[in-house]
Scaffold this motif. Sequence first.
Motif, PDB file in Angstrom:
ATOM      1  N   PRO A   1       0.827  -1.209   0.000  1.00  0.00           N
ATOM      2  CA  PRO A   1       0.000   0.000   0.000  1.00  0.00           C
ATOM      3  C   PRO A   1       0.858   1.255   0.000  1.00  0.00           C
ATOM      4  N   VAL A   2       0.456   2.246  -0.774  1.00  0.00           N
ATOM      5  CA  VAL A   2       1.200   3.499  -0.823  1.00  0.00           C
ATOM      6  C   VAL A   2       0.871   4.330   0.410  1.00  0.00           C
ATOM      7  N   LYS A   3       1.744   5.274   0.697  1.00  0.00           N
ATOM      8  CA  LYS A   3       1.468   6.181   1.805  1.00  0.00           C
ATOM      9  C   LYS A   3       0.231   7.026   1.486  1.00  0.00           C
ATOM     10  N   LYS A   4      -0.550   7.297   2.496  1.00  0.00           N
ATOM     11  CA  LYS A   4      -1.765   8.115   2.371  1.00  0.00           C
ATOM     12  C   LYS A   4      -2.784   7.466   1.424  1.00  0.00           C
ATOM     13  N   GLN A   5      -2.817   6.148   1.441  1.00  0.00           N
ATOM     14  CA  GLN A   5      -3.783   5.441   0.583  1.00  0.00           C
ATOM     15  C   GLN A   5      -5.216   5.856   0.919  1.00  0.00           C
ATOM     16  N   LYS A   6      -5.538   5.896   2.198  1.00  0.00           N
ATOM     17  CA  LYS A   6      -6.891   6.253   2.624  1.00  0.00           C
ATOM     18  C   LYS A   6      -7.242   7.670   2.183  1.00  0.00           C
ATOM     19  N   THR A   7      -6.284   8.589   2.322  1.00  0.00           N
ATOM     20  CA  THR A   7      -6.517   9.968   1.893  1.00  0.00           C
ATOM     21  C   THR A   7      -6.764  10.037   0.397  1.00  0.00           C
ATOM     22  N   ASN A   8      -5.984   9.281  -0.361  1.00  0.00           N
ATOM     23  CA  ASN A   8      -6.142   9.270  -1.826  1.00  0.00           C
ATOM     24  C   ASN A   8      -7.532   8.774  -2.234  1.00  0.00           C
ATOM     25  N   LEU A   9      -7.983   7.695  -1.609  1.00  0.00           N
ATOM     26  CA  LEU A   9      -9.302   7.144  -1.948  1.00  0.00           C
ATOM     27  C   LEU A   9     -10.414   8.096  -1.518  1.00  0.00           C
ATOM     28  N   ASN A  10     -10.233   8.753  -0.379  1.00  0.00           N
ATOM     29  CA  ASN A  10     -11.235   9.729   0.067  1.00  0.00           C
ATOM     30  C   ASN A  10     -11.336  10.899  -0.909  1.00  0.00           C
ATOM     31  N   THR A  11     -10.189  11.364  -1.405  1.00  0.00           N
ATOM     32  CA  THR A  11     -10.188  12.467  -2.369  1.00  0.00           C
ATOM     33  C   THR A  11     -10.885  12.057  -3.663  1.00  0.00           C
ATOM     34  N   PHE A  12     -10.592  10.843  -4.132  1.00  0.00           N
ATOM     35  CA  PHE A  12     -11.256  10.337  -5.343  1.00  0.00           C
ATOM     36  C   PHE A  12     -12.771  10.263  -5.162  1.00  0.00           C
ATOM     37  N   LEU A  13     -13.218   9.724  -4.036  1.00  0.00           N
ATOM     38  CA  LEU A  13     -14.659   9.594  -3.795  1.00  0.00           C
ATOM     39  C   LEU A  13     -15.320  10.959  -3.650  1.00  0.00           C
ATOM     40  N   HIS A  14     -14.613  11.911  -3.030  1.00  0.00           N
ATOM     41  CA  HIS A  14     -15.159  13.263  -2.897  1.00  0.00           C
ATOM     42  C   HIS A  14     -15.411  13.873  -4.270  1.00  0.00           C
ATOM     43  N   GLU A  15     -14.439  13.725  -5.176  1.00  0.00           N
ATOM     44  CA  GLU A  15     -14.600  14.304  -6.512  1.00  0.00           C
ATOM     45  C   GLU A  15     -15.670  13.562  -7.315  1.00  0.00           C
ATOM     46  N   LEU A  16     -15.767  12.253  -7.128  1.00  0.00           N
ATOM     47  CA  LEU A  16     -16.847  11.495  -7.767  1.00  0.00           C
ATOM     48  C   LEU A  16     -18.208  11.998  -7.268  1.00  0.00           C
TER      49      LEU A  16
ATOM     50  N   PRO B   1     -24.185  21.661  -4.548  1.00  0.00           N
ATOM     51  CA  PRO B   1     -22.779  21.588  -4.973  1.00  0.00           C
ATOM     52  C   PRO B   1     -21.829  21.606  -3.774  1.00  0.00           C
ATOM     53  N   ILE B   2     -20.682  20.992  -3.932  1.00  0.00           N
ATOM     54  CA  ILE B   2     -19.637  21.028  -2.903  1.00  0.00           C
ATOM     55  C   ILE B   2     -18.338  21.489  -3.559  1.00  0.00           C
ATOM     56  N   LYS B   3     -17.422  22.003  -2.727  1.00  0.00           N
ATOM     57  CA  LYS B   3     -16.176  22.554  -3.250  1.00  0.00           C
ATOM     58  C   LYS B   3     -15.249  21.442  -3.733  1.00  0.00           C
ATOM     59  N   PRO B   4     -14.532  21.680  -4.813  1.00  0.00           N
ATOM     60  CA  PRO B   4     -13.608  20.655  -5.336  1.00  0.00           C
ATOM     61  C   PRO B   4     -12.363  20.534  -4.469  1.00  0.00           C
ATOM     62  N   ARG B   5     -11.747  19.366  -4.527  1.00  0.00           N
ATOM     63  CA  ARG B   5     -10.455  19.138  -3.900  1.00  0.00           C
ATOM     64  C   ARG B   5      -9.400  19.016  -4.993  1.00  0.00           C
ATOM     65  N   PHE B   6      -8.149  19.247  -4.603  1.00  0.00           N
ATOM     66  CA  PHE B   6      -7.071  19.132  -5.580  1.00  0.00           C
ATOM     67  C   PHE B   6      -6.900  17.671  -5.973  1.00  0.00           C
ATOM     68  N   ILE B   7      -6.921  17.406  -7.286  1.00  0.00           N
ATOM     69  CA  ILE B   7      -6.749  16.051  -7.797  1.00  0.00           C
ATOM     70  C   ILE B   7      -6.231  16.140  -9.235  1.00  0.00           C
ATOM     71  N   ASP B   8      -5.547  15.129  -9.679  1.00  0.00           N
ATOM     72  CA  ASP B   8      -4.989  15.114 -11.031  1.00  0.00           C
ATOM     73  C   ASP B   8      -6.110  15.264 -12.066  1.00  0.00           C
ATOM     74  N   GLN B   9      -5.850  16.039 -13.110  1.00  0.00           N
ATOM     75  CA  GLN B   9      -6.852  16.254 -14.157  1.00  0.00           C
ATOM     76  C   GLN B   9      -7.239  14.959 -14.855  1.00  0.00           C
ATOM     77  N   ALA B  10      -6.291  14.004 -14.938  1.00  0.00           N
ATOM     78  CA  ALA B  10      -6.601  12.715 -15.563  1.00  0.00           C
ATOM     79  C   ALA B  10      -7.686  11.975 -14.782  1.00  0.00           C
ATOM     80  N   VAL B  11      -7.701  12.149 -13.478  1.00  0.00           N
ATOM     81  CA  VAL B  11      -8.727  11.506 -12.655  1.00  0.00           C
ATOM     82  C   VAL B  11     -10.089  12.119 -12.946  1.00  0.00           C
ATOM     83  N   LEU B  12     -10.124  13.434 -13.106  1.00  0.00           N
ATOM     84  CA  LEU B  12     -11.393  14.104 -13.427  1.00  0.00           C
ATOM     85  C   LEU B  12     -11.928  13.640 -14.782  1.00  0.00           C
ATOM     86  N   LYS B  13     -11.034  13.445 -15.753  1.00  0.00           N
ATOM     87  CA  LYS B  13     -11.461  12.955 -17.056  1.00  0.00           C
ATOM     88  C   LYS B  13     -12.043  11.546 -16.940  1.00  0.00           C
TER      89      LYS B  13
END
Length: 610
Positions: free
Chosen positions: A419-434, A447-459
Amino acid sequence: MDSNQLFKYVYAKYGLKFEPIIPGSTETYVLMSPVDSGYFAMLSRIKINEEIRAVLDLKCGDFSDTIRDLPGFTDSVRIKDAAWVGAVLGNNDNLVKKALDYAFKLAMNGKQVNVAQDQYFYIPPDDVEEKYKAQPIKPRKNLQKQADPDIPDKIRQMLKLYDYSLLPQKGRAKNFYVQARFMADYEDNYAEYFAFKRFYPTYHDMNIGQLRSYFTWRSKLRKGDYQKTSTSYAFVYLYELLNNVGVNPQEGYDKLLDFKHNYVEKYDLAMEPYLNDWLKDYVLYYQLGQDEIDNCFAQEIKEDHDYLILRHPEDYSTEKLVAVFANRSSYWNTSKVIKQNQAKFTKLLKCVWRELLDAKKFGIAYYSAFVAKPQVKQQDVFLGSVFYNREKKIPTQMVDAARKYVFMNGTWQIHFDEPVKKQKTNLNTFLHELDRIAREKLKLGRPIKPRFIDQAVLKAIDAGIAVYQEQQEKAKIDQIKIDFSDLDKIRANASVTRDSLLTDEEKELEQEEQKQVEQKKEIEKPAEVKTDNESGLDKNEMFLLISLFKNQPWQDYVKKNHLMVSILADSINEKLFDEIGDNVIEFDEDNQPQIIEDYKEDLEDMFLKG
């Protein structure tokens, strides 16, 4: 000998004092060479088996390998260097003093090794300007211990098996293995008991009283009498089993488990982490099979299963994918919008996640960068034990689809997902943007405010939502069905309406035609309808089926009873599908029903015979 006695001994013999490595510290002391002020000894207080012990590290140069193999010595504790050895005070103090003497001589002679026959005493400087030189002292006479007449012959023979010509790194394990095999069936009944404390203990580290104490304890243990003993004795017993001394692989595995439940869990829980790791190595090294692997690697398999689901969501149900996210993140269980639209987000998550894993499409390796990264770790077989590898060839051992062990020259190459470091944080950020984008596109909440995430993930999220929407539209089309329950009523109403629109003349003509049809039916003798059948066909369905089978007219009957032949045919096909396994009626190019030739014989047996 404790640390205070050592301080007095060093000062009395060499005229030197141990100095704290940090002023005011009472944990670590060093002994410096009068020649160049370099350290040649270091005394530390560390915790061993819940007890604070004094450990002495000595710089013995090239002779360290030989000294390290002597009873009471081990690798250095503080200084990780091949030129240093370690010893716990209180174990074989005479040998410790000799090793200290050698280290002092080496320091006094500028690291020259031809110092064995000289004894030096250092006189510390004072205010006088005179310089003193180290003076040789005649060595003491070597006082040999007389042989103990109470040593059992078996133990005496075992001691002679030790091969001092072997290098310590591998020779220690081989000597233990050879001696252990020789003593595999030995039993003792010694009345006294001598405690034993040693890192990586072997028979060679024990005196006669300790050897007899150990074999007496082992004799009782083999008969089911588990008694508390020195932890070092318990480790020696485990080393025997790891080396398969006196047992076959399956017997050794059973005895390891038995020892875990009846001794470790009752008397010495500090041993459990070591034993658990060795059990894993044991089932792989001796190739015991998948059941034993599943038992020893239960936690790893459970963890790996989550990663397999995340890596290959197409192979698992949507519910299992959701369960992994619910377990490895907090956002899924706390978002109110997700809770209120659980079914929708469950399907949506799988669509989006599959898109996100397509690294080529979006230019990001999300799984390896933000969830878990494939790793290869090298580790000694039975790490932390005294184990002699007999150059055994072992095929690659698969723990599960995500974890495998490759054996190479006494070590494992372990392939697994880390598992990578901050795995839980990464998954939480992904779910927030979803959650955020789904609210916007599917009109699910404020609407809710966006979090910083890679543009490829948004696509990937956008693409996944588009796939979900397509699936929903297709599902709506597939769900459109015709309700035939009111067709009879519709037909009846249509017939009444039609009759009301006919003139008297048209009615008379129709009645005349009807008489002619009835007369024709009399002549043709229409098929008799058999209603007592096990296939559930009603009177109308039976009529059509028998008429088609005998090539008799059916059109007038269908018209008179306000029926639709296509509906009758579909109903017959549906009711006979379980029995025949296929449709029995099809429509030709003129849209006329006919029985499929392949099933005529089956239908004849079912409805015409008898």
